[in-house]
Structures are given as structure tokens and as C-alpha cells.
Design an enzyme around this catalytic site. Structure first.
Site, PDB file in Angstrom:
ATOM      1  CB  ALA A 127      19.381 -34.274  28.311  1.00  0.00           C
ATOM      2  CD  GLU A 144       9.686 -25.260  35.450  1.00  0.00           C
ATOM      3  OE1 GLU A 144      10.389 -23.923  35.730  1.00  0.00           O
ATOM      4  OE2 GLU A 144       8.927 -25.769  36.949  1.00  0.00           O
ATOM      5  CG  HIS A 148      14.258 -25.880  27.240  1.00  0.00           C
ATOM      6  ND1 HIS A 148      13.328 -24.575  26.771  1.00  0.00           N
ATOM      7  CD2 HIS A 148      15.255 -25.354  28.923  1.00  0.00           C
ATOM      8  CE1 HIS A 148      13.563 -23.693  27.989  1.00  0.00           C
ATOM      9  NE2 HIS A 148      14.089 -24.250  29.595  1.00  0.00           N
TER      10      HIS A 148
HETATM   11  C1  LIG Z   1      13.874 -23.544  32.766  1.00  0.00           C
HETATM   12  S1  LIG Z   1      15.721 -24.443  33.017  1.00  0.00           S
HETATM   13  C2  LIG Z   1      15.960 -25.046  34.279  1.00  0.00           C
HETATM   14  C3  LIG Z   1      16.886 -25.468  35.332  1.00  0.00           C
HETATM   15  C4  LIG Z   1      17.211 -25.690  36.485  1.00  0.00           C
HETATM   16  N1  LIG Z   1      16.470 -27.605  35.925  1.00  0.00           N
HETATM   17  C5  LIG Z   1      16.442 -25.672  37.194  1.00  0.00           C
HETATM   18  O1  LIG Z   1      15.089 -25.873  38.369  1.00  0.00           O
HETATM   19  O2  LIG Z   1      16.855 -24.695  38.347  1.00  0.00           O
HETATM   20  C6  LIG Z   1      16.036 -25.323  31.829  1.00  0.00           C
HETATM   21  C7  LIG Z   1      17.423 -26.005  31.947  1.00  0.00           C
HETATM   22  O3  LIG Z   1      17.574 -27.273  30.807  1.00  0.00           O
HETATM   23  C8  LIG Z   1      18.322 -27.282  30.706  1.00  0.00           C
HETATM   24  N2  LIG Z   1      18.402 -27.779  29.059  1.00  0.00           N
HETATM   25  C9  LIG Z   1      17.937 -27.260  28.183  1.00  0.00           C
HETATM   26  N3  LIG Z   1      17.984 -28.274  26.833  1.00  0.00           N
HETATM   27  C10 LIG Z   1      19.133 -28.892  27.268  1.00  0.00           C
HETATM   28  C11 LIG Z   1      19.251 -30.357  26.740  1.00  0.00           C
HETATM   29  N4  LIG Z   1      19.268 -30.970  25.277  1.00  0.00           N
HETATM   30  N5  LIG Z   1      20.200 -30.120  26.877  1.00  0.00           N
HETATM   31  C12 LIG Z   1      20.949 -30.284  28.881  1.00  0.00           C
HETATM   32  N6  LIG Z   1      20.458 -29.647  29.269  1.00  0.00           N
HETATM   33  C13 LIG Z   1      19.171 -28.844  28.665  1.00  0.00           C
HETATM   34  C14 LIG Z   1      18.903 -25.542  30.417  1.00  0.00           C
HETATM   35  O4  LIG Z   1      20.397 -25.628  29.667  1.00  0.00           O
HETATM   36  C15 LIG Z   1      18.862 -25.373  31.367  1.00  0.00           C
HETATM   37  O5  LIG Z   1      19.827 -25.368  32.467  1.00  0.00           O
END
Ligand SMILES: C[S@@+](CC[C@H](N)C(=O)[O-])C[C@H]1O[C@@H](n2cnc3c(N)ncnc32)[C@H](O)[C@@H]1O
Length: 280
Positions: A127, A144, A148
Site C-alpha cells: 500500500a 484495520e 501495519h
Molecule cells: C488485520 S488484517 C485486515 C484484513 C482485512 N482488511 C479485513 O478486514 O478482513 C491487515 C491486512 O493488512 C495487510 N497489510 C499490511 N501491511 C500492508 C501493506 N504495506 N500493504 C498492503 N497490505 C498490507 C495485511 O496483509 C492484511 O491483509
């Protein structure tokens, strides 16, 4: 320790964490298409955790204001549960990105199984380097996931670039509620350490959005409806389940000291923000 002196999440490592969590959840039968804290509308809501998870997506859908002509970017899409629910409720097209290859494989499989593969596409990507043209989305949702991402400013600036004028961004993020205690609760430290996260500050969002060129439309503390209630609900279930779904066994490196949701039970200085913004 301040947020800046703590270790920042690294996208590759976050991707590997979610690869392990996804495989583990499929292995031990705890797989859930949603990877987030649910939303309970009222203190007396009887919703189950699963129903509350779907409710959070529906809250996003209400604020996003999208329809069958919209193209929505799901930033940090997980295994696609929220995106697919939004597609089936609104007819919008969704493109989701995640740093986890396993999540992307699973999300595309779920889209195909639901007969929605023509409207929902999930791809691997970071992202903080969005591989999309300017003005290419009518709305962006991030459930959420910003916690990260080591540089919230960069993410929001890129979101402003890919959003079409008038398009909305809706996100949830974890934050530390004021007044901050001198010593942070150990449960928050464990959460950040084991789930590779950082917490935001409610004041940060005003400045972050301003600098990204997005207009703030609303910022709500939804702690009572989300984190506090989830910890309460999890407290009602057996200890074996009292861990993030995929931490139970499989190939997750689980130790006795690892974060468990009960570490945050009753910790009301750890909360969840709902933020709504718009590209002018
Ligand atoms: C807590 S999960 C939430 C997943 C989804 N939004 C849901 O509500 O079911 C966090 C998500 O953020 C993604 N994520 C974390 N850092 C990321 C980044 N730099 N770029 C893209 N996705 C990212 C993770 O791979 C994961 O899919």
C-alpha cells in the site's frame, strides 16, 4: 519507549505473518473470511463475533457511498471477506491488495467460489507503493490495515493520488486514547510486537489527512463498539480459543508470552478509530 523508538513493521515480514496466520487458520479449522475486530452497534447488541465482523463491513459500506458503477480499492484486503461482501451488497467492483501471497490466493479463490471473480480482483502489493494510475478509484477502504504500515503519511498521500475527485476514504485504525498513561499497558506492547503494528494518535489523523490533500469528513472513537467489546466477547470463550484464530497451532511460532486478545480485556486506553475523508 515512544512510538518512534519502537520497531516499525516491515511489509515483507507482515506478509509472512499473514501467510502463516492464513495457512494455520485453514489447517485448524478456524478460518474466517474477515480478519478484523467486529462492530457491535449497541452495548446490548446480541450479535456474535462473526455477525459483528460483517457489521463492520456494512458500516464501511454506509460511509463509502458506493453503488454498482463504483470501483473500490481495498487497502490491506485480507482474505477478501469485506471486499466480497461489499461487492455482493452494492454491485461495485473491488480491487484488493495485501502483502500476503497466501491471503491473495485465498481471496481470489473465494471470489471465484462466490461467482464474483468478474467484480472482485485481489493482487499482491504494498500500500505504500500503489501500482495504480491517478484518479483510478471512486472509493478506498482500509479495515484495520494502516496499523501495519510503517508510514501512514505515505499511504494517505498515495490514496489521495489514486482517488478520483469526490471519492471517499474510510478506514479503521488502532490508537491510544487520551490521556496517555506514563507507562503503556503491557498488552498494547504485546499487540504491537506480535501483530507487527503501531498505534496512531487521534490528533495525528487531522494532520496526516491535511498533508495528504484529503479533506477530513469525520473521525469517531469506536472503541466501545469494537476493541473493548471484542475482548469482552473473547473472555466468554474457552482459553484455547482465546488467541487470534491462527495462533493456536500450525506453523505460527506461538510462545507462552505471545499476545492474546485477553491481554487487552478492559484496557480502555487502547482503542479503535473510524476515519472518513474525501478527495476534494
Ligand atoms: C488485520 S488484517 C485486515 C484484513 C482485512 N482488511 C479485513 O478486514 O478482513 C491487515 C491486512 O493488512 C495487510 N497489510 C499490511 N501491511 C500492508 C501493506 N504495506 N500493504 C498492503 N497490505 C498490507 C495485511 O496483509 C492484511 O491483509
Amino acid at each position: 519507549m515512544t512510538e518512534t523508538t519502537r520497531t516499525l513493521p516491515v511489509p515483507g515480514a507482515v506478509g509472512e505473518l499473514y501467510d502463516r496466520l492464513t495457512l494455520s487458520a485453514m489447517h485448524d479449522g478456524t478460518f474466517n473470511p474477515n480478519v478484523h475486530i467486529g462492530y457491535w452497534d449497541t452495548p446490548d447488541s446480541k450479535a456474535t463475533i462473526e455477525e459483528a465482523m460483517d457489521r463492520l463491513t456494512d458500516v464501511f459500506t454506509e460511509w463509502l457511498r458506493v453503488d454498482g458503477t463504483s470501483h473500490v480499492l481495498d487497502l490491506g484486503c485480507g482474505v477478501g471477506g469485506p471486499g466480497l461482501r461489499l461487492v455482493s451488497h452494492t454491485g461495485a467492483r473491488v480491487t484488493g491488495i495485501s502483502v500476503s501471497e497466501e491471503q491473495i490466493k485465498t481471496a481470489n479463490r473465494l471470489a471465484a467460489e462466490a461467482g464474483l471473480a468478474d467484480r472482485a480482483v485481489f493482487q499482491h502489493g504494498d500500500a505504500m507503493r500503489l501500482p495504480f494510475a491517478d484518479d483510478s478509484f471512486d472509493a478506498v477502504m482500509a479495515l484495520e490495515s494502516l496499523c501495519h504500515m510503517p508510514d501512514r503519511q505515505q499511504v494517505l498521500t498515495d490514496v489521495a493520488r489514486v482517488l478520483a475527485p469526490g471519492g471517499r476514504l474510510v478506514l479503521t485504525d488502532v490508537f491510544e486514547r487520551h490521556p496517555r498513561k506514563e507507562v503503556r499497558h503491557p498488552g498494547i506492547d504485546k499487540f504491537c510486537r506480535d501483530l507487527m503494528s503501531t498505534t496512531a494518535d487521534v490528533d495525528d489523523y487531522v494532520a496526516l489527512l491535511h498533508r495528504s490533500g484529503l479533506r477530513l469528513r469525520g473521525i469517531l472513537d469506536i472503541t466501545e463498539q469494537t476493541t473493548l467489546r471484542l475482548a469482552e466477547e473473547l473472555g466468554k470463550v474457552a482459553t484455547a480459543q482465546d488467541r487470534p484464530a491462527a495462533m493456536n497451532e500450525g506453523n505460527f511460532d506461538f510462545t507462552e508470552d505471545a499476545f492474546r486478545p485477553s491481554d487487552l480485556a478492559g484496557v480502555d486506553d487502547f482503542g479503535c478509530l473510524l476515519v472518513i475523508a474525501e478527495r476534494p
